[in-house]
Scaffold this active site. Sequence first.
Site, PDB file in Angstrom:
ATOM      1  N   CYS A 108       0.741  -1.124  -0.087  1.00 39.19           N
ATOM      2  CA  CYS A 108      -0.096   0.078  -0.225  1.00 39.19           C
ATOM      3  C   CYS A 108       0.903   1.307  -0.130  1.00 39.19           C
ATOM      4  O   CYS A 108       1.648   1.640  -0.944  1.00 39.19           O
ATOM      5  CB  CYS A 108      -1.144   0.061   1.284  1.00 39.19           C
ATOM      6  SG  CYS A 108      -2.114   1.161   0.903  1.00 39.19           S
ATOM      7  N   HIS A 210      -3.440  -5.218   0.291  1.00 38.04           N
ATOM      8  CA  HIS A 210      -3.119  -5.556   1.759  1.00 38.04           C
ATOM      9  C   HIS A 210      -2.981  -7.132   1.825  1.00 38.04           C
ATOM     10  O   HIS A 210      -4.039  -7.856   2.212  1.00 38.04           O
ATOM     11  CB  HIS A 210      -3.938  -5.026   2.644  1.00 38.04           C
ATOM     12  CG  HIS A 210      -3.695  -3.538   2.995  1.00 38.04           C
ATOM     13  ND1 HIS A 210      -2.641  -3.044   3.797  1.00 38.04           N
ATOM     14  CD2 HIS A 210      -3.985  -2.640   2.573  1.00 38.04           C
ATOM     15  CE1 HIS A 210      -2.698  -1.701   3.887  1.00 38.04           C
ATOM     16  NE2 HIS A 210      -3.561  -1.438   3.081  1.00 38.04           N
ATOM     17  N   GLU A 212      -1.595  -9.101   3.913  1.00 35.22           N
ATOM     18  CA  GLU A 212      -1.323  -9.472   5.367  1.00 35.22           C
ATOM     19  C   GLU A 212      -2.672  -9.537   6.024  1.00 35.22           C
ATOM     20  O   GLU A 212      -3.138 -10.032   7.134  1.00 35.22           O
ATOM     21  CB  GLU A 212      -0.406  -8.492   6.278  1.00 35.22           C
ATOM     22  CG  GLU A 212      -1.249  -7.052   6.286  1.00 35.22           C
ATOM     23  CD  GLU A 212      -1.213  -6.061   5.415  1.00 35.22           C
ATOM     24  OE1 GLU A 212      -1.897  -5.010   5.451  1.00 35.22           O
ATOM     25  OE2 GLU A 212      -0.783  -6.470   4.278  1.00 35.22           O
TER      26      GLU A 212
END
Length: 243
Positions: A108, A210, A212
Amino acid sequence: MKFHPPLIGITTSSQRQTASFCVRREYVDAVRLAGGLPMLLTPGEANLATILEWVDGIVFSGGGDIDPAAYNGAAHPSIYNVDAERDRFELSLAQLALETDIPILGICRGLEILVVASGGKLVTHLPDEFGETTVHRAEQASPCEHNVQITPNSRLATIIGPGEAKIVSWHHQAASTIPPSWRLTAQASDGVIEALEHQHHPWALALQWHPELSLQDTRQQQIFRTFVTAAAHRNAAFSQKAG
């Protein structure tokens, strides 16, 4: 020779109100799950070369916006959480890391840092230029999901497979230009640049989304596994030379 997990540096943000540094724990969880040992990198550190001597890989994490002055951009009312100290630290670290063989993963804001560090520019606010056919965040405090198209024959395609991928998105800015030495590896249906990879660096991948936040998705988890594996190989090669 004793095995040590690869040490992965993760950039952090400053919280001036609480006099603390922070990063969402999902970054740490993702690195641990992939077999890495996380180490938080705080803004303001001047010993950049020493950081690169110690860590085996770097994650440039998400967070607030980069000051538009860093890429000759215009101010916009949607810009938030600008941190000049973090900008200086991460831009300098990115420039130096790209001159080494250390594995790099930008997420990001991390993609945006790598773009600006490489001489590229950003779209200040996506709805102004791309509309809202594809929603890239539900609101400032909430992520959303949409699909991206992975570029065939790219490093990213070898990691998660070609074709479409569902991703977690949480941003209102993105790269407006692709810097020299980088190539497009994923794009949203509205044309927003979603991933880039360096054409000459051994392992430098930048994602606007993202991974994660969707580690239950094995394709997204594989991004961290491949990154940490690259860091482990670099660690092993360095240890052999040192020994």
